[in-house]
Motif scaffolding. Structure first.
Motif, PDB file in Angstrom:
ATOM      1  N   LEU A  29       0.958  -1.024   0.068  1.00 17.76           N
ATOM      2  CA  LEU A  29       0.057  -0.103  -0.088  1.00 17.76           C
ATOM      3  C   LEU A  29       0.866   1.131  -0.106  1.00 17.76           C
ATOM      4  O   LEU A  29       1.789   1.351   0.845  1.00 17.76           O
ATOM      5  CB  LEU A  29      -0.877   0.006   1.194  1.00 17.76           C
ATOM      6  CG  LEU A  29      -1.625   1.177   1.363  1.00 17.76           C
ATOM      7  CD1 LEU A  29      -2.802   1.204   0.403  1.00 17.76           C
ATOM      8  CD2 LEU A  29      -2.593   1.103   2.839  1.00 17.76           C
ATOM      9  N   TYR A  30       0.816   1.929  -1.109  1.00 21.76           N
ATOM     10  CA  TYR A  30       1.809   3.149  -1.432  1.00 21.76           C
ATOM     11  C   TYR A  30       1.077   4.338  -1.617  1.00 21.76           C
ATOM     12  O   TYR A  30       0.435   4.096  -2.865  1.00 21.76           O
ATOM     13  CB  TYR A  30       3.007   2.806  -2.086  1.00 21.76           C
ATOM     14  CG  TYR A  30       3.930   3.737  -2.409  1.00 21.76           C
ATOM     15  CD1 TYR A  30       4.813   4.041  -1.331  1.00 21.76           C
ATOM     16  CD2 TYR A  30       3.990   4.629  -3.594  1.00 21.76           C
ATOM     17  CE1 TYR A  30       5.797   4.967  -1.373  1.00 21.76           C
ATOM     18  CE2 TYR A  30       5.071   5.472  -3.665  1.00 21.76           C
ATOM     19  CZ  TYR A  30       6.097   5.866  -2.686  1.00 21.76           C
ATOM     20  OH  TYR A  30       6.905   6.769  -2.929  1.00 21.76           O
ATOM     21  N   GLY A  32      -0.973  -3.867  -6.206  1.00 28.30           N
ATOM     22  CA  GLY A  32      -1.448  -4.778  -6.846  1.00 28.30           C
ATOM     23  C   GLY A  32      -2.213  -4.719  -7.974  1.00 28.30           C
ATOM     24  O   GLY A  32      -2.021  -5.175  -9.166  1.00 28.30           O
ATOM     25  N   CYS A  33      -3.281  -3.766  -7.823  1.00 25.67           N
ATOM     26  CA  CYS A  33      -4.296  -3.636  -8.769  1.00 25.67           C
ATOM     27  C   CYS A  33      -4.209  -2.413  -9.261  1.00 25.67           C
ATOM     28  O   CYS A  33      -4.731  -1.697 -10.221  1.00 25.67           O
ATOM     29  CB  CYS A  33      -5.695  -3.982  -8.370  1.00 25.67           C
ATOM     30  SG  CYS A  33      -6.156  -2.756  -6.762  1.00 25.67           S
ATOM     31  N   HIS A  34      -3.206  -1.350  -8.526  1.00 30.59           N
ATOM     32  CA  HIS A  34      -2.817  -0.083  -8.986  1.00 30.59           C
ATOM     33  C   HIS A  34      -4.315   0.996  -8.972  1.00 30.59           C
ATOM     34  O   HIS A  34      -4.348   2.031  -9.530  1.00 30.59           O
ATOM     35  CB  HIS A  34      -2.387   0.138 -10.256  1.00 30.59           C
ATOM     36  CG  HIS A  34      -1.111  -0.630 -10.450  1.00 30.59           C
ATOM     37  ND1 HIS A  34      -0.018  -0.159  -9.869  1.00 30.59           N
ATOM     38  CD2 HIS A  34      -0.978  -1.845 -11.087  1.00 30.59           C
ATOM     39  CE1 HIS A  34       0.819  -1.153 -10.273  1.00 30.59           C
ATOM     40  NE2 HIS A  34       0.224  -2.076 -10.864  1.00 30.59           N
ATOM     41  N   VAL A  57      -4.660  -7.058   6.617  1.00 30.70           N
ATOM     42  CA  VAL A  57      -5.534  -6.031   5.671  1.00 30.70           C
ATOM     43  C   VAL A  57      -5.694  -6.597   4.154  1.00 30.70           C
ATOM     44  O   VAL A  57      -4.498  -6.580   3.849  1.00 30.70           O
ATOM     45  CB  VAL A  57      -5.360  -4.532   5.812  1.00 30.70           C
ATOM     46  CG1 VAL A  57      -6.239  -3.737   5.286  1.00 30.70           C
ATOM     47  CG2 VAL A  57      -5.099  -4.279   7.370  1.00 30.70           C
ATOM     48  N   ARG A  58      -6.621  -6.529   3.668  1.00 28.88           N
ATOM     49  CA  ARG A  58      -6.741  -6.822   2.093  1.00 28.88           C
ATOM     50  C   ARG A  58      -7.493  -5.695   1.316  1.00 28.88           C
ATOM     51  O   ARG A  58      -8.256  -5.071   1.946  1.00 28.88           O
ATOM     52  CB  ARG A  58      -7.762  -8.159   2.085  1.00 28.88           C
ATOM     53  CG  ARG A  58      -6.895  -9.478   2.610  1.00 28.88           C
ATOM     54  CD  ARG A  58      -7.767 -10.613   2.408  1.00 28.88           C
ATOM     55  NE  ARG A  58      -7.809 -11.140   1.231  1.00 28.88           N
ATOM     56  CZ  ARG A  58      -8.536 -12.149   1.074  1.00 28.88           C
ATOM     57  NH1 ARG A  58      -9.150 -12.763   2.022  1.00 28.88           N
ATOM     58  NH2 ARG A  58      -8.638 -12.647  -0.287  1.00 28.88           N
ATOM     59  N   CYS A  59      -6.880  -5.796   0.029  1.00 24.45           N
ATOM     60  CA  CYS A  59      -7.615  -4.752  -0.752  1.00 24.45           C
ATOM     61  C   CYS A  59      -9.060  -5.027  -1.190  1.00 24.45           C
ATOM     62  O   CYS A  59      -9.223  -6.228  -1.483  1.00 24.45           O
ATOM     63  CB  CYS A  59      -6.611  -4.685  -2.019  1.00 24.45           C
ATOM     64  SG  CYS A  59      -7.446  -3.708  -3.377  1.00 24.45           S
ATOM     65  N   GLU A  60      -9.677  -3.978  -0.917  1.00 23.05           N
ATOM     66  CA  GLU A  60     -11.223  -4.600  -1.417  1.00 23.05           C
ATOM     67  C   GLU A  60     -11.529  -4.653  -3.064  1.00 23.05           C
ATOM     68  O   GLU A  60     -12.320  -5.368  -3.252  1.00 23.05           O
ATOM     69  CB  GLU A  60     -12.170  -3.187  -1.073  1.00 23.05           C
ATOM     70  CG  GLU A  60     -12.219  -3.113   0.293  1.00 23.05           C
ATOM     71  CD  GLU A  60     -13.029  -4.046   1.115  1.00 23.05           C
ATOM     72  OE1 GLU A  60     -14.009  -4.587   0.516  1.00 23.05           O
ATOM     73  OE2 GLU A  60     -12.672  -4.291   2.119  1.00 23.05           O
ATOM     74  N   ASN A  61     -10.626  -4.074  -3.859  1.00 26.04           N
ATOM     75  CA  ASN A  61     -10.782  -4.530  -5.219  1.00 26.04           C
ATOM     76  C   ASN A  61     -10.143  -5.710  -5.868  1.00 26.04           C
ATOM     77  O   ASN A  61     -10.696  -6.507  -6.517  1.00 26.04           O
ATOM     78  CB  ASN A  61      -9.944  -3.501  -5.735  1.00 26.04           C
ATOM     79  CG  ASN A  61     -10.777  -1.865  -5.707  1.00 26.04           C
ATOM     80  OD1 ASN A  61     -11.860  -1.534  -5.871  1.00 26.04           O
ATOM     81  ND2 ASN A  61      -9.901  -1.022  -5.139  1.00 26.04           N
TER      82      ASN A  61
END
Length: 168
Positions: free
Chosen positions: A122-123, A129-131, A151-155
């Motif tokens: 996360l930057y 990962g998905c930008h 924590v996981r990306c919602e997308n």
């Protein structure tokens, strides 16, 4: 040659035979000249073909040398990659040994689903990962989560790796 000797020796006495013999000698001389011209042309073409063969042989040798060089560089690069892969594999084993089993299982499952990448950094509010940039609600949830919470990306559903550079 034989006809010319007969003519020169005077062995032919009939004017008609003499005339036929002279015509035959003239015809044969012309034919010999034509054949000599053909032989010269063939010899020139042969010489030209030999020069072309030499040129092509030289070019083929140059191409083979380049191919050999490229093959050697490829093989050296492959050996480097094999060494790097072995080294990274050992490092991965060490790191994997320190990760909880359930987290490692989740990571492996996500990695398989996501084409080899199960976690992303996360930057600056973006999942690498998905930008895609996280919306403010998602970002607040990540900020509120405990440091040891996964924590996981919602997308893309990858595990988000939070660092001090994450801007949180």
């Amino acid at each position: 040659m034989r006809d010319q000797q007969r003519l020169d020796s005077g062995a032919v006495s009939s004017p008609k035979d003499l005339e036929n013999l002279q015509r035959e000698i003239t015809s044969l001389a012309k034919r010999q000249g034509d054949l000599e011209d053909i032989v010269l042309e063939v010899m020139e073409r042969r010489e030209s073909a030999q020069e072309r063969v030499a040129e092509l042989t030289e070019r083929a040798s140059a191409v083979q040398a380049k191919t050999d060089d490229a093959t050697a560089r490829r093989d050296a690069a492959q050996a480097d990659l094999d060494r790097d892969a072995a080294s990274v594999g050992k490092e991965r084993e060490l790191v994997a040994g320190s990760v909880p089993a359930d987290l490692l299982k989740l990571y492996e499952k996500l990695r398989e689903q996501q084409g080899g990448v199960g976690a992303a950094r996360l930057y600056q509010r973006k999942c690498e990962g998905c930008h895609i940039e996280l919306n403010i609600t998602e970002l607040n949830e990540v900020r509120a989560a405990a440091a040891d919470t996964v924590v996981r990306c919602e997308n893309c559903r990858r595990i988000l790796v939070r660092t001090s550079e994450s801007g949180l």
